[in-house]
Write an enzyme that holds these catalytic residues in place. Structure first.
Site, PDB file in Angstrom:
ATOM      1  N   LYS A 126       0.870  -1.188   0.000  1.00 11.38           N
ATOM      2  CA  LYS A 126       0.000   0.000   0.000  1.00 11.38           C
ATOM      3  C   LYS A 126       0.894   1.221   0.000  1.00 11.38           C
ATOM      4  O   LYS A 126       2.037   1.163   0.447  1.00 11.38           O
ATOM      5  CB  LYS A 126      -0.863   0.013   1.268  1.00 11.38           C
ATOM      6  CG  LYS A 126      -2.090   0.864   1.153  1.00 11.38           C
ATOM      7  CD  LYS A 126      -3.236   0.107   0.515  1.00 11.38           C
ATOM      8  CE  LYS A 126      -4.423   0.973   0.212  1.00 11.38           C
ATOM      9  NZ  LYS A 126      -5.588   0.152  -0.189  1.00 11.38           N
ATOM     10  N   ASP A 174      -6.918   4.245  -4.513  1.00 11.82           N
ATOM     11  CA  ASP A 174      -7.597   4.113  -3.224  1.00 11.82           C
ATOM     12  C   ASP A 174      -8.215   5.493  -2.996  1.00 11.82           C
ATOM     13  O   ASP A 174      -8.437   6.238  -3.966  1.00 11.82           O
ATOM     14  CB  ASP A 174      -6.612   3.716  -2.106  1.00 11.82           C
ATOM     15  CG  ASP A 174      -7.324   3.288  -0.819  1.00 11.82           C
ATOM     16  OD1 ASP A 174      -7.747   2.122  -0.730  1.00 11.82           O
ATOM     17  OD2 ASP A 174      -7.462   4.114   0.104  1.00 11.82           O
TER      18      ASP A 174
END
Ligand code: NDP
Ligand code: 2IT
Length: 455
Positions: A126, A174
Site C-alpha cells: 500500500k 484508493d
C-alpha cells in the site's frame, strides 16, 4: 489467547507504539489465529507471525511540486511493501491529509490477507501521500487544479518508479486516487522507465484498463453479501440499505443494490449525508457520480426533490428500518453506538466495502448478534481481484468483455465467501466470517513463507 500470539502482540505494540491503526489491524487478525497456529506448529517454528507483521520494505520519500502560484510545496510519499510470498506486492495508493505510516501499514497488512483470499497470485502493499487534492494549498475552500494534481503525481512517481514494476509491485487507486491520478502516474512511469507495462491498475480503457475495474469493489461487496443472504435463502429484493461514502466503492455498491431491487436510503461524504426515503433512483445516483467524479463537489450541493441533507453526520443513525448496511468510506467510521443502533433497527447484513470501517466494539456486537457480517478484507476484495484480472489482460495483451470480467468477479467473490465459510466451520466458528477470512487468507501466505525458507 495462546502464549505465541500474546508474545508477538506485546512485541508489536512495544515496537509500534505510535501506530494505533496498524496495531488495531494486526490485533484483529492475530487474535483469531489460535486454532490454526495450534494445528500447524510449523508456523511458530518458522516465526511466521513475527515476519508477517514486519513489512519487507518501507519506502518514505520527499515529494516536492510547484503549485499554480509558482510556490514550491513539499509532501511526504510512502510505499509499504508488506509481503511478496505469493506474488508481486499489490495494493492501492491513497492521497489524503490523514495518511501516515500507521494508516498505510494497517492498509498494507490487511492487503496481504485480502489478496490471498482473491485466489490470485498477488502479494500485499500500500502507499500514498498526505497530499490533499481537495484543498489547494493557496486558496482556502478551493480544490487543487488538474494541473496541480498532475505535477504532484509526476513528482510522486519520479521517486516511486524505481521501486515498482509489473513483476515487482503494482499500485492502483484508493481514497482520492481514481482514473485521473492513475493516468498522470502511468504517463510519468512510462517516460521514466521507457517501457509500457501493466505497472498500475485502474487504468483507463484506452490504455490497458479493464472493463468492470471501476465498478468492481462496490459490485464485489454486494456479490459477497448476496452469497451470505443465499445461505439463508434470502435476496436483496425490497431490502432497505444504508451506505456510507459517495466515492468509488459506495456509488457502485449503490448501483448494484438498486439493480437487485434493494432500496438505497443513504449516502455520505465529509459534508454530511443524504437521506432519500423512497430510495435513491438511478437518475439521482448518476447525478451523485457526476458531482463527485467530474465537478468534484459535496453532497450538500444536491438539491433534487425528495433528498434530505443532514450536515456532518454519517449514514448509520438516520433511518428507522434498516435491513443492510454498507460502510464504504473510511476506517473506524462505524462504532459501537452505531452498531447498537443498526442492530436495534433490524439490520442483519453488514458488508464492509471500506478497509477496517468498523471499530473493534462494533465488530464484537455484530459477531455476538450472529448477523451476516463480512469484514472488508473479504467483501471488498473484488477491487483488487479485478486489478489482478487487469494484470492478466495486460500480460496477454488482450482485453476481455464486460460480461467475461463480471462473471469472473462473481466467481471470485463466491470463492472468497465459500473459503471463508469453510475455514470458519473447520475451526468450530460456523458463520463467523471474521475468523474464516483471517484463517483462509493467512494459511496460503503462511504455507508459501514456510516453503520459501527464512526470507
Ligand atoms: P473515494 O475517495 O472514491 O471515496 C471516499 C469516500 O469516503 C468519499 O465519499 C469521501 O468523502 C468519504 N470520506 C473520506 N474520508 C472521510 C472523512 N474523514 N469523513 C467523512 N467521509 C469521508 O475512495 P474509495 O471509494 O476508493 O475508497 C473508500 C474505502 O474503500 C477506503 O477505505 C478504501 O481503502 C476502500 N477500498 C477501496 C477500493 C478501491 O478499489 N477503490 C478497494 C478496496 C477497498 P469526500 O468525497 O467528501 O472526500
Ligand atoms: O484496498 C484495496 O484493495 C484497494 N484500494 C485496491 C487495490 C488494487 O490494487 O486494486
Amino acid at each position: 489467547m495462546s502464549k505465541y500470539v500474546d508474545t508477538v502482540l506485546k512485541e508489536l505494540k512495544a515496537k509500534n507504539a505510535n501506530e494505533p491503526e496498524f496495531i488495531q489491524a494486526a490485533e484483529e487478525v492475530l487474535l483469531t489465529l489460535d486454532p490454526v497456529l495450534k494445528a500447524n506448529p510449523q508456523y511458530e517454528q518458522n516465526a511466521i507471525l513475527e515476519r508477517m507483521v514486519e513489512p519487507e520494505r518501507v519506502i518514505m520519500f520527499r515529494v516536492p511540486w510547484v503549485d499554480d502560484t509558482g510556490k514550491v510545496r513539499v509532501n511526504r510519499g510512502y510505499r509499504i511493501q508488506q509481503n511478496s510470498a505469493i506474488g508481486p506486492y499489490k495494493g492501492g495508493l491513497r492521497f489524503d491529509p490523514s495518511v501516515n505510516l500507521s494508516v498505510l501499514k494497517f492498509l498494507a497488512f490487511e492487503q496481504v490477507f485480502k489478496n490471498s483470499l482473491t485466489t490470485l497470485p498477488m502479494g500485499g502493499g500500500k502507499g500514498g501521500s498526505d497530499f490533499n487534492p481537495k484543498q489547494s494549498p493557496h486558496t482556502p475552500g478551493k480544490r487543487c487544479s488538474d494541473a496541480e494534481v498532475m505535477r504532484f503525481c509526476q513528482s510522486f512517481m519520479t521517486e516511486l518508479f524505481r521501486h515498482i514494476g509489473a513483476d515487482t509491485d503494482v499500485p492502483a487507486g484508493d481514497m482520492n486516487v481514481g482514473g485521473r491520478e492513475i493516468g498522470y502516474l502511468f504517463g510519468q512511469y512510462k517516460r521514466l522507465a521507457n517501457e509500457w507495462t501493466g505497472v498500475l491498475t485502474g487504468k483507463h480503457l484506452s490504455y490497458g484498463g479493464s472493463l468492470i475495474r471501476p465498478e468492481a469493489t462496490g459490485y464485489g461487496d454486494v456479490y459477497f453479501a448476496e452469497n451470505m443472504l443465499a445461505m439463508r435463502k434470502q435476496t436483496f429484493e425490497g431490502k432497505n440499505c444504508v451506505i456510507s461514502g459517495s466515492g468509488n466503492v459506495a456509488t457502485y455498491a449503490a448501483e448494484k443494490l438498486i439493480q437487485l431491487g434493494a432500496k438505497v436510503l443513504t449516502l455520505s461524504d465529509r459534508s454530511g449525508a443524504i437521506v432519500v426515503k423512497d430510495g435513491i433512483t438511478p437518475e439521482l445516483l448518476a447525478e451523485v457520480m457526476e458531482l463527485k467524479n467530474v465537478k468534484r463537489g459535496e453532497l450538500s450541493e444536491i438539491k433534487a426533490k425528495g433528498v434530505q441533507f443532514v450536515a456532518k453526520k454519517n449514514s448509520w443513525q438516520l433511518v428507522d428500518k434498516i435491513d443492510a448496511a454498507f460502510p464504504c468510506a473510511r476506517q473506524n467510521e462505524l462504532d459501537g453506538k452505531d452498531a447498537a443502533y443498526l442492530l436495534k433497527h433490524g439490520c442483519t447484513v453488514v458488508g464492509e466495502g471500506a478497509n477496517m470501517p468498523s471499530t473493534p466494539d462494533a465488530i464484537e456486537a455484530f459477531v455476538k448478534a450472529k448477523i451476516m457480517y463480512s469484514p472488508g478484507k473479504a467483501s471488498n476484495a473484488g477491487g483488487v481481484a479485478t486489478s489482478g484480472l487487469e494484470m492478466s489482460q495486460n500480460s496477454e495483451r488482450l482485453s476481455w468483455s464486460r460480461e467475461e470480467v463480471d462473471a469472473k468477479l462473481k466467481g471470485i467473490m463466491k470463492a472468497i465467501h465459500d473459503n471463508a465459510w469453510e475455514a470458519a466451520a473447520k475451526y468450530g466458528k460456523k458463520g463467523n466470517y471474521v475468523v474464516g477470512a483471517n484463517i483462509a487468507g493467512f494459511t496460503k501466505v503462511a504455507d508459501a513463507m514456510v516453503a520459501q525458507g527464512v526470507c
